[in-house]
Each structure stands twice: as structure tokens, then as C-alpha cells.
Design a protein around this motif. Structure first.
Motif, PDB file in Angstrom:
ATOM      1  N   PHE A   1       0.819  -1.203   0.000  1.00 42.09           N
ATOM      2  CA  PHE A   1       0.000   0.000   0.000  1.00 42.09           C
ATOM      3  C   PHE A   1       0.857   1.259   0.000  1.00 42.09           C
ATOM      4  O   PHE A   1       0.501   2.254  -0.618  1.00 42.09           O
ATOM      5  CB  PHE A   1      -0.967  -0.003   1.182  1.00 42.09           C
ATOM      6  CG  PHE A   1      -2.064  -1.002   1.016  1.00 42.09           C
ATOM      7  CD1 PHE A   1      -3.141  -0.740   0.184  1.00 42.09           C
ATOM      8  CD2 PHE A   1      -2.016  -2.214   1.666  1.00 42.09           C
ATOM      9  CE1 PHE A   1      -4.146  -1.667  -0.004  1.00 42.09           C
ATOM     10  CE2 PHE A   1      -3.014  -3.151   1.498  1.00 42.09           C
ATOM     11  CZ  PHE A   1      -4.079  -2.882   0.656  1.00 42.09           C
ATOM     12  N   ASN A   2       1.987   1.225   0.674  1.00 36.14           N
ATOM     13  CA  ASN A   2       2.901   2.370   0.634  1.00 36.14           C
ATOM     14  C   ASN A   2       3.418   2.596  -0.784  1.00 36.14           C
ATOM     15  O   ASN A   2       3.530   3.730  -1.242  1.00 36.14           O
ATOM     16  CB  ASN A   2       4.078   2.155   1.581  1.00 36.14           C
ATOM     17  CG  ASN A   2       3.685   2.253   3.018  1.00 36.14           C
ATOM     18  OD1 ASN A   2       2.703   2.898   3.360  1.00 36.14           O
ATOM     19  ND2 ASN A   2       4.432   1.603   3.881  1.00 36.14           N
ATOM     20  N   GLU A   3       3.740   1.503  -1.471  1.00 37.00           N
ATOM     21  CA  GLU A   3       4.241   1.621  -2.835  1.00 37.00           C
ATOM     22  C   GLU A   3       3.156   2.146  -3.772  1.00 37.00           C
ATOM     23  O   GLU A   3       3.425   2.973  -4.643  1.00 37.00           O
ATOM     24  CB  GLU A   3       4.755   0.273  -3.331  1.00 37.00           C
ATOM     25  CG  GLU A   3       5.448   0.342  -4.661  1.00 37.00           C
ATOM     26  CD  GLU A   3       6.628   1.306  -4.689  1.00 37.00           C
ATOM     27  OE1 GLU A   3       6.824   1.948  -5.738  1.00 37.00           O
ATOM     28  OE2 GLU A   3       7.345   1.450  -3.677  1.00 37.00           O
ATOM     29  N   ILE A   4       1.935   1.705  -3.592  1.00 40.83           N
ATOM     30  CA  ILE A   4       0.819   2.208  -4.409  1.00 40.83           C
ATOM     31  C   ILE A   4       0.632   3.701  -4.160  1.00 40.83           C
ATOM     32  O   ILE A   4       0.450   4.481  -5.097  1.00 40.83           O
ATOM     33  CB  ILE A   4      -0.476   1.436  -4.096  1.00 40.83           C
ATOM     34  CG1 ILE A   4      -0.349  -0.001  -4.602  1.00 40.83           C
ATOM     35  CG2 ILE A   4      -1.688   2.122  -4.713  1.00 40.83           C
ATOM     36  CD1 ILE A   4      -1.452  -0.905  -4.133  1.00 40.83           C
ATOM     37  N   TYR A   5       0.702   4.107  -2.899  1.00 43.73           N
ATOM     38  CA  TYR A   5       0.577   5.521  -2.552  1.00 43.73           C
ATOM     39  C   TYR A   5       1.678   6.342  -3.219  1.00 43.73           C
ATOM     40  O   TYR A   5       1.416   7.383  -3.826  1.00 43.73           O
ATOM     41  CB  TYR A   5       0.629   5.680  -1.034  1.00 43.73           C
ATOM     42  CG  TYR A   5       0.733   7.108  -0.584  1.00 43.73           C
ATOM     43  CD1 TYR A   5      -0.360   7.953  -0.646  1.00 43.73           C
ATOM     44  CD2 TYR A   5       1.942   7.622  -0.112  1.00 43.73           C
ATOM     45  CE1 TYR A   5      -0.275   9.271  -0.255  1.00 43.73           C
ATOM     46  CE2 TYR A   5       2.040   8.940   0.280  1.00 43.73           C
ATOM     47  CZ  TYR A   5       0.934   9.760   0.213  1.00 43.73           C
ATOM     48  OH  TYR A   5       1.041  11.065   0.607  1.00 43.73           O
ATOM     49  N   ARG A   6       2.915   5.871  -3.136  1.00 50.34           N
ATOM     50  CA  ARG A   6       4.037   6.593  -3.755  1.00 50.34           C
ATOM     51  C   ARG A   6       3.865   6.687  -5.272  1.00 50.34           C
ATOM     52  O   ARG A   6       4.125   7.724  -5.874  1.00 50.34           O
ATOM     53  CB  ARG A   6       5.354   5.896  -3.430  1.00 50.34           C
ATOM     54  CG  ARG A   6       5.844   6.177  -2.059  1.00 50.34           C
ATOM     55  CD  ARG A   6       7.267   5.643  -1.863  1.00 50.34           C
ATOM     56  NE  ARG A   6       7.447   5.399  -0.453  1.00 50.34           N
ATOM     57  CZ  ARG A   6       7.604   4.202   0.107  1.00 50.34           C
ATOM     58  NH1 ARG A   6       7.648   3.121  -0.634  1.00 50.34           N
ATOM     59  NH2 ARG A   6       7.734   4.077   1.400  1.00 50.34           N
ATOM     60  N   HIS A   7       3.447   5.604  -5.880  1.00 52.41           N
ATOM     61  CA  HIS A   7       3.272   5.571  -7.332  1.00 52.41           C
ATOM     62  C   HIS A   7       2.230   6.610  -7.766  1.00 52.41           C
ATOM     63  O   HIS A   7       2.449   7.361  -8.723  1.00 52.41           O
ATOM     64  CB  HIS A   7       2.845   4.174  -7.772  1.00 52.41           C
ATOM     65  CG  HIS A   7       2.535   4.082  -9.218  1.00 52.41           C
ATOM     66  ND1 HIS A   7       3.521   4.055 -10.194  1.00 52.41           N
ATOM     67  CD2 HIS A   7       1.360   4.021  -9.874  1.00 52.41           C
ATOM     68  CE1 HIS A   7       2.962   3.996 -11.384  1.00 52.41           C
ATOM     69  NE2 HIS A   7       1.637   3.966 -11.216  1.00 52.41           N
ATOM     70  N   HIS A   8       1.112   6.667  -7.077  1.00 55.14           N
ATOM     71  CA  HIS A   8       0.045   7.596  -7.465  1.00 55.14           C
ATOM     72  C   HIS A   8       0.364   9.029  -7.082  1.00 55.14           C
ATOM     73  O   HIS A   8      -0.067   9.964  -7.768  1.00 55.14           O
ATOM     74  CB  HIS A   8      -1.284   7.161  -6.860  1.00 55.14           C
ATOM     75  CG  HIS A   8      -1.843   5.953  -7.545  1.00 55.14           C
ATOM     76  ND1 HIS A   8      -2.347   5.992  -8.821  1.00 55.14           N
ATOM     77  CD2 HIS A   8      -1.958   4.675  -7.130  1.00 55.14           C
ATOM     78  CE1 HIS A   8      -2.741   4.789  -9.176  1.00 55.14           C
ATOM     79  NE2 HIS A   8      -2.524   3.970  -8.171  1.00 55.14           N
ATOM     80  N   SER A   9       1.114   9.249  -6.023  1.00 56.84           N
ATOM     81  CA  SER A   9       1.420  10.614  -5.615  1.00 56.84           C
ATOM     82  C   SER A   9       2.474  11.260  -6.508  1.00 56.84           C
ATOM     83  O   SER A   9       2.603  12.480  -6.539  1.00 56.84           O
ATOM     84  CB  SER A   9       1.855  10.658  -4.155  1.00 56.84           C
ATOM     85  OG  SER A   9       3.057   9.981  -3.963  1.00 56.84           O
ATOM     86  N   ARG A  10       3.232  10.457  -7.256  1.00 53.06           N
ATOM     87  CA  ARG A  10       4.237  11.006  -8.172  1.00 53.06           C
ATOM     88  C   ARG A  10       3.596  11.845  -9.272  1.00 53.06           C
ATOM     89  O   ARG A  10       4.210  12.781  -9.795  1.00 53.06           O
ATOM     90  CB  ARG A  10       5.043   9.892  -8.807  1.00 53.06           C
ATOM     91  CG  ARG A  10       6.058   9.285  -7.904  1.00 53.06           C
ATOM     92  CD  ARG A  10       6.873   8.226  -8.622  1.00 53.06           C
ATOM     93  NE  ARG A  10       7.390   7.309  -7.620  1.00 53.06           N
ATOM     94  CZ  ARG A  10       7.401   5.991  -7.731  1.00 53.06           C
ATOM     95  NH1 ARG A  10       6.955   5.413  -8.823  1.00 53.06           N
ATOM     96  NH2 ARG A  10       7.857   5.242  -6.766  1.00 53.06           N
ATOM     97  N   SER A  11       2.384  11.519  -9.630  1.00 54.13           N
ATOM     98  CA  SER A  11       1.745  12.230 -10.748  1.00 54.13           C
ATOM     99  C   SER A  11       1.160  13.576 -10.334  1.00 54.13           C
ATOM    100  O   SER A  11       0.709  14.335 -11.170  1.00 54.13           O
ATOM    101  CB  SER A  11       0.656  11.360 -11.355  1.00 54.13           C
ATOM    102  OG  SER A  11      -0.355  11.098 -10.411  1.00 54.13           O
TER     103      SER A  11
END
Length: 63
Positions: free
Chosen positions: A52-62
Motif C-alpha cells: 500500500f505504501n508503494e501504491i501511494y508513492r506511485h500515485h502521488s508522483r503524478s
């Protein structure tokens, strides 16, 4: 249950029983297939919480 479905069901819980959530999801997305509550919970236990942390980081990059 595929990872995509597992994550989607975990994120989109609607505060009804897990059995109803699973039945409604499987009926809508995978008609004719069923998953048991113990089967779902077993798959959920295999999921690394850091996913979930990785998903959060991936989406927050945009943003």
C-alpha cells in the motif's frame, strides 16, 4: 484471487459484511465465479503491508 482484485476489494470496502462484499464484487466483475471468505482472508494474509505504501508513492508522483 488475483492481486488486482484483492487490492481493489480492500480499498473499496463499503462497511457491509465481508461475505456480502465478496459476493457483490464477484457477481459484478467475475460472473459465475465465487470465492469463499476463508479463501479471501488467506490471500490477504499473503499481501505485504508495504504494498500500500508503494501504491501511494506511485500515485502521488503524478501530482
Amino acid at each position: 484471487m488475483p492481486l488486482k482484485d484483492l487490492l481493489f476489494t480492500m480499498i473499496n470496502r463499503r462497511r457491509i459484511t465481508l461475505s456480502l462484499e465478496l459476493r457483490n464484487y464477484m457477481k459484478a466483475v467475475h460472473p459465475g465465479r465465487k470465492i469463499s471468505k476463508p479463501g479471501y482472508l488467506k490471500q490477504r494474509m499473503k499481501l505485504n503491508p508495504r504494498a500500500f505504501n508503494e501504491i501511494y508513492r506511485h500515485h502521488s508522483r503524478s501530482f
